[in-house]
Design a protein around this motif. Structure first.
Motif, PDB file in Angstrom:
ATOM      1  N   GLY A 223       0.811  -1.210   0.000  1.00 47.12           N
ATOM      2  CA  GLY A 223       0.000   0.000   0.000  1.00 47.12           C
ATOM      3  C   GLY A 223       0.839   1.252   0.000  1.00 47.12           C
ATOM      4  N   ASN A 224       0.630   2.083  -1.014  1.00 41.13           N
ATOM      5  CA  ASN A 224       1.448   3.280  -1.198  1.00 41.13           C
ATOM      6  C   ASN A 224       0.685   4.546  -0.813  1.00 41.13           C
ATOM      7  OD1 ASN A 224       3.684   4.786  -1.983  1.00 41.13           O
ATOM      8  ND2 ASN A 224       2.942   5.019  -4.082  1.00 41.13           N
ATOM      9  N   ARG A 240      16.453  -4.647   7.476  1.00 45.24           N
ATOM     10  CA  ARG A 240      17.496  -4.911   6.479  1.00 45.24           C
ATOM     11  C   ARG A 240      17.052  -4.427   5.114  1.00 45.24           C
ATOM     12  NH1 ARG A 240      18.752 -10.146   4.130  1.00 45.24           N
ATOM     13  NH2 ARG A 240      17.499 -11.072   5.782  1.00 45.24           N
ATOM     14  N   GLU A 241      15.797  -4.761   4.757  1.00 40.22           N
ATOM     15  CA  GLU A 241      15.230  -4.294   3.499  1.00 40.22           C
ATOM     16  C   GLU A 241      13.748  -3.991   3.718  1.00 40.22           C
ATOM     17  OE1 GLU A 241      15.689  -7.215   0.471  1.00 40.22           O
ATOM     18  OE2 GLU A 241      17.876  -7.320   0.643  1.00 40.22           O
ATOM     19  N   VAL A 242      13.266  -2.953   3.036  1.00 40.70           N
ATOM     20  CA  VAL A 242      11.844  -2.643   3.012  1.00 40.70           C
ATOM     21  C   VAL A 242      11.409  -2.537   1.558  1.00 40.70           C
ATOM     22  CG1 VAL A 242      10.027  -1.025   3.672  1.00 40.70           C
ATOM     23  CG2 VAL A 242      11.989  -1.372   5.190  1.00 40.70           C
ATOM     24  N   HIS A 243      10.404  -3.321   1.199  1.00 41.28           N
ATOM     25  CA  HIS A 243       9.891  -3.339  -0.170  1.00 41.28           C
ATOM     26  C   HIS A 243       8.474  -2.783  -0.148  1.00 41.28           C
ATOM     27  CE1 HIS A 243      13.230  -5.872  -1.699  1.00 41.28           C
ATOM     28  NE2 HIS A 243      13.240  -6.298  -0.433  1.00 41.28           N
ATOM     29  N   LEU A 244       8.290  -1.616  -0.752  1.00 38.89           N
ATOM     30  CA  LEU A 244       7.002  -0.934  -0.772  1.00 38.89           C
ATOM     31  C   LEU A 244       6.250  -1.318  -2.043  1.00 38.89           C
ATOM     32  CD1 LEU A 244       5.010   1.144   0.387  1.00 38.89           C
ATOM     33  CD2 LEU A 244       6.350   2.941  -0.728  1.00 38.89           C
ATOM     34  N   SER A 245       5.187  -2.093  -1.872  1.00 40.72           N
ATOM     35  CA  SER A 245       4.407  -2.594  -3.009  1.00 40.72           C
ATOM     36  C   SER A 245       3.259  -1.637  -3.306  1.00 40.72           C
ATOM     37  CB  SER A 245       3.853  -3.991  -2.677  1.00 40.72           C
ATOM     38  OG  SER A 245       2.952  -4.428  -3.660  1.00 40.72           O
ATOM     39  N   PRO A 269       6.020  -3.366  -7.648  1.00 40.57           N
ATOM     40  CA  PRO A 269       4.641  -3.376  -8.134  1.00 40.57           C
ATOM     41  C   PRO A 269       3.756  -4.223  -7.211  1.00 40.57           C
ATOM     42  CG  PRO A 269       5.942  -4.910  -9.410  1.00 40.57           C
ATOM     43  CD  PRO A 269       6.897  -4.214  -8.482  1.00 40.57           C
ATOM     44  N   GLN A 270       2.531  -4.459  -7.626  1.00 38.49           N
ATOM     45  CA  GLN A 270       1.615  -5.247  -6.808  1.00 38.49           C
ATOM     46  C   GLN A 270       2.103  -6.686  -6.659  1.00 38.49           C
ATOM     47  OE1 GLN A 270      -2.187  -3.928  -8.968  1.00 38.49           O
ATOM     48  NE2 GLN A 270      -2.899  -4.153  -6.858  1.00 38.49           N
ATOM     49  N   ILE A 271       1.645  -7.302  -5.566  1.00 42.80           N
ATOM     50  CA  ILE A 271       1.994  -8.703  -5.308  1.00 42.80           C
ATOM     51  C   ILE A 271       1.146  -9.610  -6.190  1.00 42.80           C
ATOM     52  CG2 ILE A 271       1.997 -10.543  -3.573  1.00 42.80           C
ATOM     53  CD1 ILE A 271       2.496  -8.410  -1.459  1.00 42.80           C
ATOM     54  N   ASP A 272       1.799 -10.604  -6.769  1.00 47.13           N
ATOM     55  CA  ASP A 272       1.076 -11.608  -7.559  1.00 47.13           C
ATOM     56  C   ASP A 272       0.642 -12.780  -6.682  1.00 47.13           C
ATOM     57  OD1 ASP A 272       0.236 -12.865 -10.150  1.00 47.13           O
ATOM     58  OD2 ASP A 272       1.764 -14.335  -9.549  1.00 47.13           O
ATOM     59  N   PHE A 282       6.034 -10.707  -7.211  1.00 51.56           N
ATOM     60  CA  PHE A 282       5.372  -9.500  -7.712  1.00 51.56           C
ATOM     61  C   PHE A 282       4.956  -9.704  -9.172  1.00 51.56           C
ATOM     62  CE2 PHE A 282       8.346  -8.315  -4.348  1.00 51.56           C
ATOM     63  CZ  PHE A 282       7.518  -7.598  -3.495  1.00 51.56           C
ATOM     64  N   VAL A 283       4.059  -8.836  -9.634  1.00 50.29           N
ATOM     65  CA  VAL A 283       3.470  -9.032 -10.963  1.00 50.29           C
ATOM     66  C   VAL A 283       4.472  -8.829 -12.098  1.00 50.29           C
ATOM     67  CG1 VAL A 283       1.119  -8.473 -10.227  1.00 50.29           C
ATOM     68  CG2 VAL A 283       2.650  -6.641 -11.010  1.00 50.29           C
ATOM     69  N   ASP A 284       5.613  -8.222 -11.811  1.00 51.53           N
ATOM     70  CA  ASP A 284       6.630  -8.050 -12.858  1.00 51.53           C
ATOM     71  C   ASP A 284       7.590  -9.232 -12.944  1.00 51.53           C
ATOM     72  OD1 ASP A 284       8.081  -7.724 -10.535  1.00 51.53           O
ATOM     73  OD2 ASP A 284       8.990  -5.804 -11.112  1.00 51.53           O
ATOM     74  N   GLY A 285       7.328 -10.277 -12.142  1.00 48.15           N
ATOM     75  CA  GLY A 285       8.166 -11.466 -12.172  1.00 48.15           C
ATOM     76  C   GLY A 285       9.260 -11.483 -11.126  1.00 48.15           C
ATOM     77  N   SER A 286       9.512 -10.380 -10.465  1.00 49.19           N
ATOM     78  CA  SER A 286      10.526 -10.336  -9.408  1.00 49.19           C
ATOM     79  C   SER A 286       9.965 -10.922  -8.121  1.00 49.19           C
ATOM     80  CB  SER A 286      10.988  -8.899  -9.169  1.00 49.19           C
ATOM     81  OG  SER A 286       9.920  -8.104  -8.689  1.00 49.19           O
ATOM     82  N   SER A 287      10.856 -11.203  -7.180  1.00 54.42           N
ATOM     83  CA  SER A 287      10.403 -11.774  -5.907  1.00 54.42           C
ATOM     84  C   SER A 287      11.419 -11.502  -4.806  1.00 54.42           C
ATOM     85  CB  SER A 287      10.185 -13.288  -6.041  1.00 54.42           C
ATOM     86  OG  SER A 287      11.411 -13.937  -6.329  1.00 54.42           O
TER      87      SER A 287
END
Length: 475
Positions: A223-224, A240-245, A269-272, A282-287
């Motif tokens: 949530g942005n 350590r890391e924060v990933h803002l979807s 991007p949004q979570i798949d 994520f919807v772009d294929g990354s994880s």
């Protein structure tokens, strides 16, 4: 409209909730000559602004019908709006010595303002604390607008010792009920593939309080909205890391600056889907493999205690049918809601709602006919659809003109130009300077502030206005 032949009526009125909207409702109802009982589930006034650090036992995803924790405030939260624009029309939010004197103070300062409001107007005697409303229902559903009364069942928690309480059930009949329970408590959750089987920590920001438990973790924030951004910035200091979807990767200049500054904060991007081993795809294929997912996905309207026989419903965050976001045509004015609208300057609007409700109940004013109110609601819904807005944004106002037209129903003064301009200026500053907007503003704001402090709003109580230091004084 003003009643042609006003015949004063004093009603016995129940206000549910002692947050900002409930408090101003109690004041206006009593001022109009009604007898008022405010039922508040917590031990003090404030509603959302009564910070609750202990969230143990609360459902992390907020699926319980009745929540144990009402407030969604986190420890470091500072106001999103400047204090000058927030006060009720006759009770400015003054800066006081030995308190938080910033333009955008922490949440406790607003609670203290509300406590000052309660003491100034002598409202505490109207409030029954530690009393949760369990059920509100109609005594007899008669003709439209006639003799409708409400039975309110409540449960009072009486403390006997540190770990032992008694419960006292009560049932009382009222001529009218004002629902003022707020809309930032019941989490609005997304539907994501794998949520039910993801074995690691996931919860809604409703129970987020401090960042320390997430030290050295990999955290995905979903949530942005502003809260998602604010919490992400705080977590980036310890995680350590924060990933803002986010739904959209088209971001503001302010967020872009934050991402450049915090090298461990990533925009996604949004979570798949979510996998049992902790993978977040994520919807772009990354994880990423995450320790925690924190849902900053907003809140839903919920009135689990209210039984209107299906007359008032919540459908995808549209509470309706409500005339002017306040009155259900078939039940008004004996049932009303304060604080439903969002994206407004809240306190003055709540005040205008409270005045209208109080004057309708006393007979000083009357509502349009049932047909006229229903036609108005239908026209409004059509305008929402025509604008391409989703149903869940029905109560997002973001329109000064609407607020002023609403206030015209009770001859409520229009918002001052300086108040509107400071509101707009703050939003613009936030979009460009997300991390610093609360502590840095331009000369235009300085001039508006001087105008504000010399206005009747700030001088009406005859008190000396203490102002924060200007930016030039701080440099």
């Amino acid at each position: 409209m003003v009643s042609e032949k006003p015949s004063f009526q004093s009603k016995h009125v129940c206000v549910i909730g002692a947050g900002p909207s409930g408090l101003v409702a109690a004041r206006e109802l009593r001022k109009e000559g009604h007898t008022v009982v405010v039922l508040e589930q917590n031990q003090d006034i404030g509603g959302q602004w009564l910070y609750q650090p202990n969230v143990e036992g609360e459902d992390p995803l907020g699926t319980d019908l009745f929540l144990k924790v009402h407030s969604s405030m986190y420890d470091s939260l500072r106001l999103l709006s400047p204090r000058e624009i927030m006060g009720f029309s006759d009770f400015p939010f003054l800066v006081k010595k030995d308190r938080d004197m910033r333009r955008f103070p922490g949440h406790r300062e607003l609670l203290l303002y509300l406590q000052d409001f309660v003491e100034w107007f002598g409202l505490r005697e109207l409030i029954r604390f530690n009393t949760r409303v369990e059920h509100v229902g109609m005594v007899d559903y008669g003709e439209f607008g006639k003799d409708l009364r409400w039975v309110v069942k409540s449960k009072e928690i009486i403390a006997k010792s540190d770990d032992d309480n008694d419960e006292k059930m009560a049932e009382e009949v009222f001529d009218a009920v004002v629902v003022a329970t707020g809309h930032y408590s019941h989490p609005r959750m997304p539907s994501i593939k794998g949520m039910g089987t993801w074995k690691r920590n996931q919860f809604h920001s409703h129970i987020y309080r401090v960042p320390e438990p997430f030290r050295d973790e990999v955290v995905v924030v979903v949530g942005n909205s502003y809260s998602g951004q604010d919490i992400s910035m705080e977590l980036a200091e310890v995680a350590r890391e924060v990933h803002l979807s986010a739904k959209s990767l088209d971001i503001t200049e302010g967020l872009s600056k934050v991402l450049d500054k915090h090298r461990n904060l990533y925009l996604r991007p949004q979570i798949d889907s979510l996998e049992e081993d902790g993978t977040v795809s994520f919807v772009d294929g990354s994880s990423v493999i995450a320790n925690t997912i924190l849902y900053c996905t907003g809140y839903s309207y919920a009135f689990p205690f209210l039984d209107t026989k299906g007359i008032v419903v919540v459908d995808d965050d549209r509470v309706g049918p409500l005339y002017e976001h306040t009155f259900p045509p078939s039940l008004a004015p004996s049932l009303s809601f304060i604080g439903i609208p969002r994206k407004i300057i809240g306190f003055p609007f709540f005040e205008s709602q409270a005045k209208w409700i109080a004057q309708l109940l006393s007979g000083k004013r009357t509502l349009p006919t049932w047909n006229e109110m229903m036609r108005s609601i239908k026209d409004f819904y059509n305008s929402v659809d025509a604008a391409g807005l989703p149903k869940h944004n029905t109560h997002d106002i973001a329109n000064f003109e609407y607020c002023e037209k609403y206030g015209d129903n009770v001859e409520f003064p229009h918002l001052e130009e300086w108040r509107k301009e400071l509101c707009v200026s703050t939003i613009k500053n936030l979009l460009v300077n997300l991390e610093t907007f609360r502590d840095s503003w331009d000369e235009g704001d300085e001039k508006l502030l001087q105008e504000a402090f010399q206005s009747p709003h700030f001088t009406q109580l005859g008190s000396q206005v203490l102002t924060f230091q200007s930016q030039s004084d701080r440099c």
